[in-house]
Design a protein around this motif. Sequence first.
Motif, PDB file in Angstrom:
ATOM      1  N   SER A  99       4.079  -0.877   7.935  1.00 11.63           N
ATOM      2  CA  SER A  99       3.032  -0.449   8.844  1.00 11.63           C
ATOM      3  C   SER A  99       2.752  -1.515   9.898  1.00 11.63           C
ATOM      4  CB  SER A  99       1.741  -0.180   8.066  1.00 11.63           C
ATOM      5  OG  SER A  99       0.675   0.064   8.958  1.00 11.63           O
ATOM      6  N   GLN A 158       0.842  -1.196   0.000  1.00  4.99           N
ATOM      7  CA  GLN A 158       0.000   0.000   0.000  1.00  4.99           C
ATOM      8  C   GLN A 158       0.874   1.243   0.000  1.00  4.99           C
ATOM      9  OE1 GLN A 158      -2.624  -0.087   3.391  1.00  4.99           O
ATOM     10  NE2 GLN A 158      -3.691  -1.901   2.702  1.00  4.99           N
ATOM     11  N   ASP A 159       0.373   2.296  -0.642  1.00  7.19           N
ATOM     12  CA  ASP A 159       1.064   3.581  -0.663  1.00  7.19           C
ATOM     13  C   ASP A 159       0.612   4.453   0.504  1.00  7.19           C
ATOM     14  OD1 ASP A 159       2.554   3.149  -3.046  1.00  7.19           O
ATOM     15  OD2 ASP A 159       0.736   3.490  -4.223  1.00  7.19           O
ATOM     16  N   PHE A 160       1.372   5.493   0.766  1.00  7.49           N
ATOM     17  CA  PHE A 160       1.079   6.518   1.770  1.00  7.49           C
ATOM     18  C   PHE A 160       1.016   5.970   3.193  1.00  7.49           C
ATOM     19  CE2 PHE A 160      -0.798   8.030  -2.242  1.00  7.49           C
ATOM     20  CZ  PHE A 160      -0.056   9.189  -2.422  1.00  7.49           C
ATOM     21  N   TYR A 216       9.919   1.864  -2.269  1.00  6.21           N
ATOM     22  CA  TYR A 216      10.033   2.909  -3.277  1.00  6.21           C
ATOM     23  C   TYR A 216      11.483   3.018  -3.737  1.00  6.21           C
ATOM     24  CZ  TYR A 216       5.470   4.240  -1.477  1.00  6.21           C
ATOM     25  OH  TYR A 216       4.165   4.231  -1.071  1.00  6.21           O
ATOM     26  N   CYS A 239       4.254   4.345  10.989  1.00  7.17           N
ATOM     27  CA  CYS A 239       4.974   3.620   9.944  1.00  7.17           C
ATOM     28  C   CYS A 239       6.441   3.544  10.314  1.00  7.17           C
ATOM     29  CB  CYS A 239       4.799   4.373   8.624  1.00  7.17           C
ATOM     30  SG  CYS A 239       5.682   3.683   7.219  1.00  7.17           S
ATOM     31  N   MET A 282       4.207  11.653  -6.354  1.00  3.44           N
ATOM     32  CA  MET A 282       3.546  11.082  -5.175  1.00  3.44           C
ATOM     33  C   MET A 282       2.404  10.201  -5.634  1.00  3.44           C
ATOM     34  SD  MET A 282       4.636  11.544  -2.231  1.00  3.44           S
ATOM     35  CE  MET A 282       6.169  12.276  -1.757  1.00  3.44           C
ATOM     36  N   PRO A 283       2.336   8.965  -5.203  1.00  3.96           N
ATOM     37  CA  PRO A 283       3.349   8.326  -4.384  1.00  3.96           C
ATOM     38  C   PRO A 283       4.624   8.120  -5.195  1.00  3.96           C
ATOM     39  CG  PRO A 283       1.772   6.685  -5.126  1.00  3.96           C
ATOM     40  CD  PRO A 283       1.260   8.029  -5.585  1.00  3.96           C
ATOM     41  N   ASN A 319       8.665   1.047   3.531  1.00  4.02           N
ATOM     42  CA  ASN A 319       7.676   1.458   4.528  1.00  4.02           C
ATOM     43  C   ASN A 319       6.996   0.219   5.085  1.00  4.02           C
ATOM     44  OD1 ASN A 319       6.407   4.487   2.885  1.00  4.02           O
ATOM     45  ND2 ASN A 319       8.376   4.046   3.779  1.00  4.02           N
ATOM     46  N   TRP A 348       3.189   6.248   5.408  1.00  2.00           N
ATOM     47  CA  TRP A 348       3.789   7.228   6.310  1.00  2.00           C
ATOM     48  C   TRP A 348       2.778   8.239   6.842  1.00  2.00           C
ATOM     49  CZ3 TRP A 348       4.745   7.134   1.031  1.00  2.00           C
ATOM     50  CH2 TRP A 348       4.233   8.202   0.305  1.00  2.00           C
ATOM     51  N   GLU A 349       1.563   8.239   6.323  1.00  4.15           N
ATOM     52  CA  GLU A 349       0.539   9.149   6.835  1.00  4.15           C
ATOM     53  C   GLU A 349      -0.001   8.680   8.186  1.00  4.15           C
ATOM     54  OE1 GLU A 349      -2.271   9.456   3.624  1.00  4.15           O
ATOM     55  OE2 GLU A 349      -1.027  10.951   2.585  1.00  4.15           O
TER      56      GLU A 349
END
Length: 179
Positions: A82, A55-57, A90, A63, A101-102, A80, A59-60
């Motif tokens: 989670s 999955q992307d993002f 990446y 993470c 982005m991503p 990354n 870090w929101e």
Amino acid sequence: MASYELNAFDRRFQSISLVGAIEQQGSYSINVGYWLRDPNQLMQWPELEQGNPRQDFLWENTCYEIFIGVHGEDYYREINLSPSQAWQVYQFEEYRYPEEMPPQTANDIELNQLKRTHYGLNVSLDLSEFMLKHKLKWSDMFLGLSAVLNTSQGTQYYAMQHSSPNADFHNKRDWLHQF
């Protein structure tokens, strides 16, 4: 096994301690563990996901991250991880480039195992395709460990060291692990 105490970018935030450990396993695999101590239970955890989806993002939310650099080269990888057990890798040609982005997904690092534990997180990664494609030995690489922690007191940024004026996990000066 080498271990590192990760430091919060906000030096006043001392409520959570985080240690990361790196162990080379065999010719092309590494095991990384993160041990988190949160006596005041400030952490905000994502829901668990089955099957370790990419999955992307990530870090929101909370993470853990691993950065892999190569001595004398600009390119690097960002992994990354989670606590939901989702993950992503990446590829960058140089510092934060390309800027999309991503970021551009890398498929040359594989997940052996990713597991949220009672102490934090444990991951085993297969670097064989990355290392063989670039003709790398362990001594050619260096690693950085970091984490974005969502807490009830706001988002905290942890890394081996912080040498930039802002929290910047992409700063190779802060990737301290040598093989």
